[in-house]
Design a protein around this motif. Structure first.
Motif, PDB file in Angstrom:
ATOM      1  N   PHE A 190      -3.483  12.212   8.789  1.00 31.70           N
ATOM      2  CA  PHE A 190      -4.221  11.369   8.990  1.00 31.70           C
ATOM      3  C   PHE A 190      -3.830   9.658   8.834  1.00 31.70           C
ATOM      4  O   PHE A 190      -3.808   9.147   9.432  1.00 31.70           O
ATOM      5  CB  PHE A 190      -5.443  11.520   8.127  1.00 31.70           C
ATOM      6  CG  PHE A 190      -6.739  10.620   8.684  1.00 31.70           C
ATOM      7  CD1 PHE A 190      -7.772  10.894   9.496  1.00 31.70           C
ATOM      8  CD2 PHE A 190      -6.930   9.351   7.960  1.00 31.70           C
ATOM      9  CE1 PHE A 190      -8.638  10.214   9.880  1.00 31.70           C
ATOM     10  CE2 PHE A 190      -7.859   8.336   8.503  1.00 31.70           C
ATOM     11  CZ  PHE A 190      -8.797   8.809   9.325  1.00 31.70           C
ATOM     12  N   MET A 191      -3.202   9.760   7.487  1.00 29.51           N
ATOM     13  CA  MET A 191      -2.492   8.529   7.216  1.00 29.51           C
ATOM     14  C   MET A 191      -1.600   8.271   8.056  1.00 29.51           C
ATOM     15  O   MET A 191      -1.419   6.992   8.671  1.00 29.51           O
ATOM     16  CB  MET A 191      -2.093   8.894   5.628  1.00 29.51           C
ATOM     17  CG  MET A 191      -1.318   7.347   5.010  1.00 29.51           C
ATOM     18  SD  MET A 191       0.188   7.404   5.451  1.00 29.51           S
ATOM     19  CE  MET A 191       0.999   8.659   4.603  1.00 29.51           C
TER      20      MET A 191
ATOM     21  N   LYS B 102      -2.279  13.617   4.806  1.00 35.14           N
ATOM     22  CA  LYS B 102      -1.231  12.945   5.190  1.00 35.14           C
ATOM     23  C   LYS B 102      -1.046  12.778   6.637  1.00 35.14           C
ATOM     24  O   LYS B 102      -0.680  11.371   6.931  1.00 35.14           O
ATOM     25  CB  LYS B 102       0.077  13.800   4.574  1.00 35.14           C
ATOM     26  CG  LYS B 102       1.299  13.064   4.771  1.00 35.14           C
ATOM     27  CD  LYS B 102       2.679  13.385   3.696  1.00 35.14           C
ATOM     28  CE  LYS B 102       3.471  12.355   3.854  1.00 35.14           C
ATOM     29  NZ  LYS B 102       4.767  12.628   2.991  1.00 35.14           N
TER      30      LYS B 102
ATOM     31  N   VAL C 206      -2.853   6.917  11.237  1.00 33.02           N
ATOM     32  CA  VAL C 206      -3.471   5.479  11.531  1.00 33.02           C
ATOM     33  C   VAL C 206      -2.337   4.254  11.156  1.00 33.02           C
ATOM     34  O   VAL C 206      -2.480   3.405  11.571  1.00 33.02           O
ATOM     35  CB  VAL C 206      -4.633   5.321  10.500  1.00 33.02           C
ATOM     36  CG1 VAL C 206      -5.810   6.186  10.869  1.00 33.02           C
ATOM     37  CG2 VAL C 206      -4.514   5.700   9.023  1.00 33.02           C
TER      38      VAL C 206
END
Lengths: 537, 412
Positions: B79-80, B77, B83
């Motif tokens: 990471f999302m 999560k 980005v």
């Protein structure tokens, strides 16, 4: 064994019919509600035996209809597709108490050796209506119809009406219809529960009940396999009692006691017969019919004491078997997991028995109480509905005595345990015959069987937990794929020059491949993960 | 999309920041396209990875790094979110936008819908719930790319104000900060985009309190004393810290910090000087290690007798220290015990706790700071800047500040 009734008669001054009429509470006819339930039960069990014991897949249809609403009279009709009854036996079979095929040493359903007769007697007393029997024996070209009443004092059938009809179809079976005083509104839930549990024990049967409200409950056959019919065996001497010995004496064809023992019992040879009789202080060559009551008592006691017999033979037992129990649990409870165990035969006090246990988990299994799983008890294929708390099976499976947590089960949960005990003699507790006594041998077998089934449940649950966990992880990754793919594809495009941007679809497909590599390791996860993605708008 | 002459500086900055963002993430994308599971290697922003560098006198980020891998379920999560935030920042750079961190929070917040594998039902989950989460993503990108939010033209509330003999160019306009009337120049969110044209000052005086700043401005303190007067209005924002740093670094101006004599005031000084503990990755560009603390000091108000009591609490005193003290106390106390009664405030439990914390920081372990902290802990009193002004604004402007600068009665 038509002489069984006569032999009993010798020792009692009452006719058996009169005796049971006076003691109807014992047979379960103490009040209209209980009596209605017991009537259904006796007729259904008779029907199942008529099929089971002859290798016929049973189809049983039950109707309970109001006959006379003012008097609370109900007509209970049970039809089966059994082998039928030869017409000459019909009056005796339905009109004379203690006539029947039950007083033998093999496992059958009847709990009292009375079959339907107690229900007929009760119906006759409360409503004055005769029993109606229509039977089409297998292989016969005719159907026979009877209306019978019982002469209580003489214990003799009175045939009110008899008809013979030419049969059009080859269908065989028997329909018995009695009118009894009952209390449907109170008996309803018990009767329906009884049918449900019966269906669980005989998943190879189709059972339908139609209630006075014209509601039909149907349990369809879910398996075509049947347990092998039990074979008759001679009794084991360890389990003898005075009543049994008297019955054997009354029917024996042997002229000496020695021969009688050898012929009537298993595990007795010439030598052991002599030892037993010497122990009892009786001449081995005495005519059995000339024994005094004291001698009978002495013989019973020496037969029970002797400890060098071979263990009792088990062919008389008819366990349901793993497949049938699992099918029964699945058919009625619709669980996500079912597993059954049939233990090896064992014995207590000369009586062989087999314990079978099935465990059903999850799915539509109702939520259990905190103090133990939902328990379905069966004795010789009959469901036991009452006195659960005092039953040895409850003692074994209750949370207080069985560490369910150790098997990954945290009560309350959707878990049911079926325990089937089959024996030539079920050690019932009390006269109600609704619960099984704490016999150490049986308790041990039940515990071992529950443990064995529970171990398989634990295995299933831990696999399931692992798979669920893995699925959750895969989900976590998959749901972020669209956003990650979109963001990375936008970031891949350089701000000024053209460069080599990577498009959304390519990033998405690489990400999905990486996740799929991982998902392949999960058991039973054979779906296209792409289906789970909902692309960003 | 450029407006020549107006946004030219902005535009250059945008292009540069966008390039850096693109390059930082392109590495990850290239690896991904080779089939490797994507990950970001980010310096850790934890307290344990915050290191005080005594040489450079700065709080810096340590060497510890964290691997944020998309295929790690516990990191997926974030990471999302990382980005996603990078993408929004990138888009707003390219679209000539000036988002605030609140804008970024709203722009990235939406509901992800997905099919649940277990029951095949549509479910949804928000990209983030609170601004706390999107702010963390911004900080992650700052440390990951080395770009500060100002570099990415993210605006925040303007807090700092400036007045003095200084000429600036901002957004194409030339501003003379000595001609601001009763107002002042508000330090913009992107201090690096300010072009400093001319400086006619001898030092920078940073005042914690806006009210005191206004008072000094009214009497044109800055004009008479050739000072650039700045206020941070409480805890300094990044722009104020960056601008102070630039004045020190680019024009060699000494920086003096004037705060209340309490642990909060002292921490404000500390943030200007060495950086903040929670945002240590910015120190390198925002902190001013040469900044000095001018007051208010505990030693400004305690009597010689009281000072002796404080010294009695301190161990390991050398002879040189005692001489120092005599030096320090030459002009003191600025407020005698009669006046003092009206202006001191009793310290609260929280103040004492905070002071104990400060005592533990390396950069507060010098003799002079120990003296301040021990004095505070001994007498448990606080003094506000306004206490000095209560003797008359001119006392503060004409005696206290000039005398301290002249005699060097400042703490480094």
């Amino acid at each position: 064994m038509s002489s069984g009734g006569e032999s009993i008669e010798k020792f009692r001054s009452l006719s058996p019919a009169e005796f049971f009429y006076r003691n109807r509470e014992i047979a379960g006819f103490s009040n209209p509600s209980r009596a209605l339930y017991q009537t259904v039960r006796e007729l259904v069990e008779n029907s199942l035996d008529a099929c089971d014991n002859h290798g016929i897949l049973p189809t049983v249809r039950i109707t309970v209809f109001p006959e006379n609403t003012k008097e609370n009279h109900y007509r209970v009709t049970v039809s089966d597709n059994g082998i039928g009854i030869p017409p000459r036996y019909v009056p005796q079979a339905f009109g004379k108490v203690l006539f029947g095929s039950k007083y033998k040493l093999r496992q059958t359903r009847g709990t009292f050796g009375l079959g339907a007769k107690m229900a007929i007697l009760y119906g006759q007393i409360t409503t004055g209506k005769p029993v109606e029997v229509r039977t089409s024996p297998k292989g016969s070209q005719y159907s026979y119809f009877f209306k019978i009443m019982i002469d209580i004092e003489k214990n003799e059938p009175i045939v009110m009406e008899r008809r013979i009809m030419k049969r059009k179809s080859k269908r065989h079976g028997t329909t018995v219809s009695v009118v009894v005083e009952g209390d449907w509104s109170r008996a309803r839930s018990r009767i329906l529960e009884y049918i449900k549990r019966t269906a669980m024990g005989v998943p190879y049967a189709t059972i339908t009940i139609i209630t006075p409200e014209k509601e039909a409950y149907k349990y369809s056959r879910v398996i075509r396999k049947m347990p092998p019919p039990p074979r008759e065996v001679k009794p084991h001497p360890r389990g003898v009692d005075i009543e049994m010995l008297k019955a054997i004496i009354a029917s024996t064809k042997s002229s000496t006691l020695k021969d009688m023992l050898k012929n009537a019992f298993q595990s007795i040879g010439k030598k052991s017969a002599e030892i037993l009789l010497e122990e009892a202080g009786i001449d081995p060559n005495k005519d059995p019919r000339k024994l005094t009551l004291d001698e009978i008592t002495a013989l019973v006691s020496s037969m029970r004491k002797y400890n060098k017999y071979r263990p009792p033979r088990t062919d008389a037992l008819s366990p349901l078997g793993k497949d049938i129990i699992e099918a029964g649990l699945k058919g009625v409870l619709k669980p996500e997991f079912a597993y059954a165990v049939t233990r090896k035969p064992s014995s207590y006090s000369g009586h062989p028995f087999i314990v079978e246990v099935g465990v059903a988990y999850g799915g539509e299994v109702p939520l259990s109480p905190d103090k133990g799983p939902i328990l379905y008890r069966f004795a010789n294929k009959i469901p036991l509905l009452y006195d659960e708390g005092s039953d040895v099976c409850w003692k074994v499976v209750s949370d207080a005595n069985f560490n369910w947590r150790q098997y990954n089960v945290k009560l309350p949960d959707r878990i049911a345990v079926l325990v089937h005990i089959c024996s030539t003699k079920i050690p019932y507790k009390g006269v109600g015959k609704e619960s099984i006594a704490d016999v150490p041998e049986i308790e041990r077998e039940v515990r071992n069987a529950v443990k064995e089934a529970a171990r398989h449940l634990r295995l299933y649950l831990s696999k399931k937990i692992r798979a669920e966990e893995e699925k959750r992880k895969i989900m976590t990754l998959v749901k972020y794929v669209p956003e990650v793919a979109r963001s990375l594809s936008i970031l891949s495009k350089p701000p000024a020059s053209d460069g080599n941007p990577v498009d959304y679809e390519s990033i998405k497909s690489v990400l999905m491949k990486i996740i799929e590599r991982r998902a392949r390791k999960i058991d039973g996860l054979n779906i296209d993960l792409r289906e789970l993605i909902i692309d960003v708008g | 999309m450029t407006y020549p002459g107006i946004d030219e500086i902005d535009y250059k900055q945008r292009l540069e920041a966008a390039k850096k963002l693109h390059e930082a993430f392109n590495k990850t994308i290239e690896e991904l396209m080779r089939g490797k599971s994507p990950k970001l290697i980010i310096p850790k922003r934890t307290l344990s990875n915050t290191i005080y560098d005594p040489e450079r006198k700065l709080l810096l980020l340590g060497p510890a790094k964290l691997k944020r891998s998309f295929t790690d379920v516990n990191e997926a999560k974030r990471f999302m979110q990382t980005v996603l935030m990078a993408r929004i920042l990138y888009e707003s750079l390219l679209n000539n936008e000036y988002p605030t961190i609140r804008d970024l929070y709203y722009r990235g917040k939406y509901s992800i819908t997905y099919m649940d594998l277990r029951d095949r039902r549509k479910k949804s989950e928000n990209t983030w719930e609170e601004q706390k989460e999107s702010d963390a993503a911004i900080r992650d990108i700052e440390v990951f790319t080395g770009l500060l939010r100002e570099d990415m033209l993210v605006l925040s509330k303007e807090k700092g104000k400036l007045v003095g003999r200084i000429k600036l160019r901002s957004g194409g306009d030339v501003i003379d900060a000595s001609k601001m009337g009763h107002g002042a120049y508000a330090l913009e969110s992107t201090p690096d985009l300010i072009d400093i044209l001319e400086v006619d000052a001898e030092y920078v005086l940073v005042v914690e309190k806006d009210a005191v700043f206004q008072q000094l401005h009214r009497i044109k303190f800055w004009d008479k004393h050739k000072a650039i007067l700045i206020t941070s209005a409480g805890q300094p924002d990044r722009a104020t810290r960056r601008f102070v740093r630039r004045l020190n670094e680019e024009f060699g101006l000494p920086v003096y910090i004037l705060t209340d004599a309490d642990p909060y005031g002292w921490y404000i000084y500390s943030v200007f000087k060495v950086g903040s503990i929670t945002l240590s990755y910015e120190s390198e560009r925002l902190a001013t290690p040469q900044a000095r603390f001018i007051g208010v000091m505990m030693t400004d108000i305690l009597t010689k007798e009281e000072m002796r009591n404080v010294l009695a609490r301190m161990k390991n005193l050398r002879k040189r220290n005692l001489e120092d003290i005599l030096n320090i106390l030459r002009n003191k106390p600025y407020i005698d015990s009669k006046e003092r009664r009206n202006v001191i405030i009793k310290a609260k439990e929280a103040d004492i706790k905070r002071a104990e914390q400060l005592k533990g920081y390396t950069w507060f372990k010098s003799f002079r700071w120990r003296l301040e902290l021990e004095a505070f802990l001994r007498y448990k009193i606080k003094v506000e800047i306004e206490a000095l002004a209560s003797k008359g604004l001119r006392f503060l402007a004409e005696k206290y500040i000039p005398e301290k600068i002249e005699t060097g009665d400042c703490i480094d």
